[in-house]
Design a protein around this motif. Structure first.
Motif, PDB file in Angstrom:
ATOM      1  N   THR A  85       0.838  -1.200   0.000  1.00  0.00           N
ATOM      2  CA  THR A  85       0.000   0.000   0.000  1.00  0.00           C
ATOM      3  C   THR A  85       0.871   1.247   0.000  1.00  0.00           C
ATOM      4  O   THR A  85       2.035   1.223   0.411  1.00  0.00           O
ATOM      5  CB  THR A  85      -0.906   0.051   1.249  1.00  0.00           C
ATOM      6  OG1 THR A  85      -0.104   0.190   2.429  1.00  0.00           O
ATOM      7  CG2 THR A  85      -1.778  -1.189   1.357  1.00  0.00           C
ATOM      8  N   THR A 141      -4.101  -2.377   6.068  1.00  0.00           N
ATOM      9  CA  THR A 141      -3.002  -2.704   5.145  1.00  0.00           C
ATOM     10  C   THR A 141      -2.712  -4.198   5.099  1.00  0.00           C
ATOM     11  O   THR A 141      -1.930  -4.643   4.259  1.00  0.00           O
ATOM     12  CB  THR A 141      -1.721  -1.958   5.558  1.00  0.00           C
ATOM     13  OG1 THR A 141      -1.397  -2.292   6.925  1.00  0.00           O
ATOM     14  CG2 THR A 141      -1.915  -0.450   5.443  1.00  0.00           C
ATOM     15  N   THR A 142      -3.330  -4.963   5.994  1.00  0.00           N
ATOM     16  CA  THR A 142      -3.134  -6.423   5.990  1.00  0.00           C
ATOM     17  C   THR A 142      -4.453  -7.159   5.754  1.00  0.00           C
ATOM     18  O   THR A 142      -4.566  -8.339   6.068  1.00  0.00           O
ATOM     19  CB  THR A 142      -2.505  -6.892   7.313  1.00  0.00           C
ATOM     20  OG1 THR A 142      -3.366  -6.523   8.397  1.00  0.00           O
ATOM     21  CG2 THR A 142      -1.129  -6.286   7.514  1.00  0.00           C
ATOM     22  N   LEU A 145      -2.850   0.436  -3.878  1.00  0.00           N
ATOM     23  CA  LEU A 145      -2.651  -0.849  -3.213  1.00  0.00           C
ATOM     24  C   LEU A 145      -2.524  -1.956  -4.241  1.00  0.00           C
ATOM     25  O   LEU A 145      -3.027  -1.837  -5.354  1.00  0.00           O
ATOM     26  CB  LEU A 145      -3.800  -1.169  -2.250  1.00  0.00           C
ATOM     27  CG  LEU A 145      -5.189  -1.461  -2.830  1.00  0.00           C
ATOM     28  CD1 LEU A 145      -5.976  -2.332  -1.860  1.00  0.00           C
ATOM     29  CD2 LEU A 145      -5.948  -0.175  -3.087  1.00  0.00           C
TER      30      LEU A 145
END
Length: 278
Positions: free
Chosen positions: A25, A33-34, A94
């Motif tokens: 990202t 972000t995970t 992303l």
């Protein structure tokens, strides 16, 4: 619902799925972000990577990944693609990695004779879970097939009642008789199996196909029947025939277009796949 528990559940059912994971990202994005999302083979999901049209695009690609068995990476630049979804106008970017999760395919082998034994051995080494089916206990037993997923010893109609092929299953008929092969084929075309193969000459295959059509079974029911079974490599011995059979199974499992293109042309009597000569 826990995503990883659902993966285990789907594998136990013999179903395929795809896992979409945010792997990179930059800037602001509409999710963690995970974040991860599991896409089942029917398109339903567990988890989310942000929602909106971007997520719908990932779901569509995930279904392609499931079908082809090959991973893909998708990149979204939310600055350059502001129209993708009002909820994703965050100004960041992303990358999403979509990987297939495919359980070992189950191979049902009808006929535990010499060719069945050789096919079992090679298929096991190639990653197939093998179920052996035969009426003869002297042939179908744990001494001959120690690593088989299951061994079903019963009269054919009783044996098939114990089997539940999934869309990830393969069915191979190697029985010693014309009539038993026809009975296997009659049952197999009514299952969800992705592949059905039958050993025998073109004359035998055409004859069985015609007999089943006389019973009222439509030609389109034979669209995934491969007969005579196996890639044409000039096989002669049971071991060589087994190599040709498993090679064809792998080609279909891995969606190898080059190999599939040489499997043969549809018969003029229907879609049963009669192999080319030469």
């Amino acid at each position: 619902m826990d995503l990883y528990e659902e993966i285990v559940n789907l594998r136990q059912q013999g179903r395929t799925c795809a896992l979409a994971s945010i792997i990179n990202t930059a800037g602001s994005i509409p999710s963690s972000t995970t974040a991860k999302m599991l896409v089942r083979d029917d398109g339903s999901i567990v988890g989310t990577i942000g929602g909106g049209a971007g997520e719908l695009e990932v779901i569509g690609i995930a279904r392609e990944v499931i079908q082809k068995g090959k991973p893909q990476t998708i990149s979204f630049n939310l600055t350059k693609r502001p129209g993708i979804d009002a909820g994703m106008v965050c100004g960041g970017s992303l990358d999403v990695f979509v990987e297939p999760i495919i359980p070992n395919p189950t191979l049902y082998i009808f006929g535990a004779g010499h060719t069945g034994l050789a096919t079992y051995r090679i298929a096991r080494s190639a990653g197939f879970d093998v179920v052996m089916v035969d009426e003869r206990k002297a042939f179908a037993n744990r001494e001959r097939y120690p690593d088989a997923k299951d061994i079903v010893v019963a009269e054919l109609d009783q044996a098939t009642l114990q089997l539940a092929p999934t869309p990830a299953s393969f069915i191979v008929s190697l029985t010693p008789g014309h009539q038993t092969d026809m009975r296997v084929l009659r049952w197999a075309i009514g299952t969800k199996a992705c592949y059905i193969g039958m050993m025998g000459s073109k004359r035998k295959v055409t004859g069985i196909f015609q007999e089943l059509q006389k019973e009222g079974i439509p030609a389109e029911s034979f669209s995934n029947v491969h007969a005579p079974i196996g890639l044409n490599i000039g096989a002669d011995t049971p071991e060589e025939i087994a190599v040709s059979i498993v090679a064809e199974l792998i080609a279909c499992r891995r969606h190898c277009d080059t190999a599939i293109a040489h499997l043969g042309l549809p018969s003029t009597q229907g879609d049963v796949r009669l192999k080319k000569v030469g």
